[in-house]
Write a protein that holds these residues in place. Structure first.
Motif, short mmCIF file in Angstrom:
data_model
loop_
_atom_site.label_atom_id
_atom_site.label_comp_id
_atom_site.label_asym_id
_atom_site.label_seq_id
_atom_site.Cartn_x
_atom_site.Cartn_y
_atom_site.Cartn_z
N VAL A 41 50.30 -11.83 50.21
CA VAL A 41 49.61 -10.81 49.42
C VAL A 41 49.62 -11.18 47.94
O VAL A 41 48.59 -11.06 47.24
CB VAL A 41 50.28 -9.43 49.63
N ALA A 42 50.75 -11.63 47.45
CA ALA A 42 50.86 -12.01 46.04
C ALA A 42 49.92 -13.17 45.72
O ALA A 42 49.22 -13.14 44.69
CB ALA A 42 52.30 -12.39 45.71
N LEU A 43 49.89 -14.17 46.59
CA LEU A 43 49.04 -15.33 46.34
C LEU A 43 47.57 -14.93 46.29
O LEU A 43 46.82 -15.36 45.40
CB LEU A 43 49.28 -16.38 47.42
N GLY A 44 47.15 -14.11 47.25
CA GLY A 44 45.76 -13.66 47.26
C GLY A 44 45.41 -12.83 46.04
O GLY A 44 44.33 -12.99 45.45
N ALA A 45 46.33 -11.93 45.65
CA ALA A 45 46.07 -11.08 44.48
C ALA A 45 46.00 -11.90 43.20
O ALA A 45 45.12 -11.68 42.35
CB ALA A 45 47.15 -10.01 44.37
N TRP A 46 46.91 -12.87 43.05
CA TRP A 46 46.88 -13.71 41.85
C TRP A 46 45.60 -14.54 41.78
O TRP A 46 45.03 -14.71 40.70
CB TRP A 46 48.09 -14.64 41.82
N ALA A 47 45.17 -15.04 42.94
CA ALA A 47 43.94 -15.84 42.95
C ALA A 47 42.75 -14.99 42.53
O ALA A 47 41.92 -15.41 41.69
CB ALA A 47 43.72 -16.43 44.34
N ALA A 48 42.64 -13.78 43.10
CA ALA A 48 41.52 -12.89 42.74
C ALA A 48 41.61 -12.48 41.28
O ALA A 48 40.58 -12.42 40.58
CB ALA A 48 41.53 -11.67 43.66
N PHE A 49 42.81 -12.19 40.81
CA PHE A 49 42.97 -11.80 39.41
C PHE A 49 42.59 -12.95 38.49
O PHE A 49 41.93 -12.73 37.45
CB PHE A 49 44.41 -11.37 39.14
N HIS B 159 47.69 1.55 32.15
CA HIS B 159 48.01 2.69 33.01
C HIS B 159 47.90 2.31 34.48
O HIS B 159 48.76 2.67 35.31
CB HIS B 159 47.06 3.86 32.72
N THR B 160 46.84 1.58 34.81
CA THR B 160 46.63 1.19 36.21
C THR B 160 47.73 0.28 36.70
O THR B 160 48.27 0.47 37.79
CB THR B 160 45.27 0.47 36.34
N THR B 161 48.07 -0.71 35.89
CA THR B 161 49.13 -1.65 36.28
C THR B 161 50.46 -0.93 36.47
O THR B 161 51.16 -1.13 37.47
CB THR B 161 49.29 -2.74 35.21
N THR B 162 50.81 -0.07 35.52
CA THR B 162 52.08 0.63 35.59
C THR B 162 52.15 1.55 36.81
O THR B 162 53.15 1.57 37.54
CB THR B 162 52.30 1.45 34.31
N ALA B 163 51.09 2.32 37.04
CA ALA B 163 51.09 3.24 38.17
C ALA B 163 51.11 2.50 39.50
O ALA B 163 51.78 2.92 40.45
CB ALA B 163 49.86 4.15 38.10
N THR B 164 50.39 1.38 39.59
CA THR B 164 50.37 0.63 40.84
C THR B 164 51.71 -0.02 41.13
O THR B 164 52.17 -0.03 42.28
CB THR B 164 49.26 -0.45 40.79
N LEU B 165 52.35 -0.57 40.11
CA LEU B 165 53.70 -1.11 40.30
C LEU B 165 54.67 -0.02 40.75
O LEU B 165 55.47 -0.21 41.67
CB LEU B 165 54.21 -1.74 39.00
N THR B 166 54.58 1.14 40.11
CA THR B 166 55.47 2.25 40.46
C THR B 166 55.21 2.71 41.89
O THR B 166 56.16 2.91 42.67
CB THR B 166 55.25 3.42 39.49
N ALA B 167 53.95 2.88 42.24
CA ALA B 167 53.61 3.30 43.61
C ALA B 167 54.09 2.28 44.63
O ALA B 167 54.63 2.63 45.68
CB ALA B 167 52.11 3.51 43.73
N GLY B 168 53.91 0.99 44.33
CA GLY B 168 54.35 -0.05 45.25
C GLY B 168 55.85 -0.05 45.47
O GLY B 168 56.34 -0.22 46.59
N LEU B 169 56.62 0.15 44.40
CA LEU B 169 58.08 0.21 44.53
C LEU B 169 58.51 1.43 45.33
O LEU B 169 59.44 1.35 46.15
CB LEU B 169 58.72 0.23 43.14
N LEU B 170 57.85 2.56 45.12
CA LEU B 170 58.16 3.76 45.90
C LEU B 170 57.84 3.55 47.38
O LEU B 170 58.63 3.93 48.26
CB LEU B 170 57.39 4.96 45.36
N PHE C 26 46.58 -7.42 39.35
CA PHE C 26 47.76 -7.91 38.63
C PHE C 26 49.03 -7.29 39.20
O PHE C 26 50.03 -7.98 39.44
CB PHE C 26 47.64 -7.59 37.15
N ALA C 27 49.00 -5.97 39.41
CA ALA C 27 50.18 -5.28 39.93
C ALA C 27 50.53 -5.77 41.33
O ALA C 27 51.72 -5.98 41.65
CB ALA C 27 49.94 -3.77 39.93
N LEU C 28 49.54 -5.95 42.18
CA LEU C 28 49.81 -6.46 43.54
C LEU C 28 50.40 -7.85 43.48
O LEU C 28 51.32 -8.18 44.24
CB LEU C 28 48.52 -6.46 44.36
N GLY C 29 49.87 -8.69 42.59
CA GLY C 29 50.40 -10.04 42.48
C GLY C 29 51.85 -10.05 42.01
O GLY C 29 52.70 -10.73 42.59
#
Length: 244
Positions: free
Chosen positions: A19-27, A142-153, A200-203
């Motif tokens: 997932v990280a590799l795919g997200a980084w590539a797309a980003f 805001h998007t990056t922060t919220a997505t990281l937070t949601a992913g950790l939860l 970015f957050a997914l990566g």
């Protein structure tokens, strides 16, 4: 840890890494396009902004501001500490998980800020804004922060209840998505800024959790359960005179 647990852990780490590799590539592709176009609107950026400007009843704007505000400031930090306490199953593990979650969020924000300064993309015209914003646009903070937070939860809830809590995980994921969409609705970001924030957050999250899955002790990632009671052996004295 049993062979099954070890296999599941490796499978989870491999999935997170993919997932990280795919997200980084797309980003990376999106960032290069944004830089190549000198930050000008891309694809549906103009269309989303025009639609947002034309559909802003006062109630919707108020709700959007509230949702947007939950994706910055102290709220995400409180939520990731909560994620750490949910993930751990002893006091020590909960404290460690909270520290690791805060480190993930803080380092992700720092890296995102560096990328934002490097890309140097301007925001939409200020006349279309309905809330305060500062700094450059890509990727959306805001998007990056919220997505990281949601992913950790979501990761914490999955560790706590691997086969339950689906509705709660979906709700948390929807919150992460909505924070990003409100930034477009409020006129302070292009849609591709928000898309960049999600990627970015997914990566970063996938990379961080993949490393954690490989490096953390096995006892931290598995919950011990009480062993089933063993049947008591019959130690009653045999009757030497009893029939066979």
């Amino acid at each position: 840890m049993s062979r099954v647990d070890l296999t599941s852990r490796r499978d989870a780490a491999d999935l997170l890494g993919s997932v990280a590799l795919g997200a980084w590539a797309a980003f990376g592709v999106l960032a290069l396009v944004v830089i190549g176009r000198a930050g000008s609107p891309l694809w549906l950026d103009d269309g989303f902004l025009v639609w947002s400007v034309g559909h802003r009843p006062e109630v919707a704007v108020a709700v959007a501001r509230g949702v947007s505000a939950s994706g910055t400031g102290v709220v995400p930090y409180i939520l990731v500490v909560l994620a750490g306490f949910v993930a751990g199953h002893t006091v020590r593990h909960r404290l460690l998980a909270s520290v690791l979650s805060l480190a993930c969020l803080g380092s992700g924000q720092a890296l995102r800020y560096a990328v934002m300064e490097l890309v140097h993309r301007a925001r939409p015209p200020q006349g279309d804004w309905t809330t305060h914003a500062s700094g450059f646009a890509f990727p959306s903070g805001h998007t990056t922060t919220a997505t990281l937070t949601a992913g950790l939860l979501i990761a914490a809830l999955t560790l706590r209840r691997p086969r339950g809590g689906t509705a709660l995980r979906i709700a948390v994921g929807c919150w992460g998505l909505l924070v990003g969409l409100t930034r477009v609705f409020l006129g302070v970001h292009w849609f591709t800024d928000v898309l960049g924030g999600w990627l970015f957050a997914l990566g970063w999250l996938g990379t961080y959790l993949c490393v954690a899955a490989h490096l953390l002790p096995a006892r931290f990632l598995t919950r011990t359960t009480a062993s089933a009671p063993q049947p008591m052996e019959n130690h009653a004295p045999q009757d030497p005179g009893g029939g066979g």
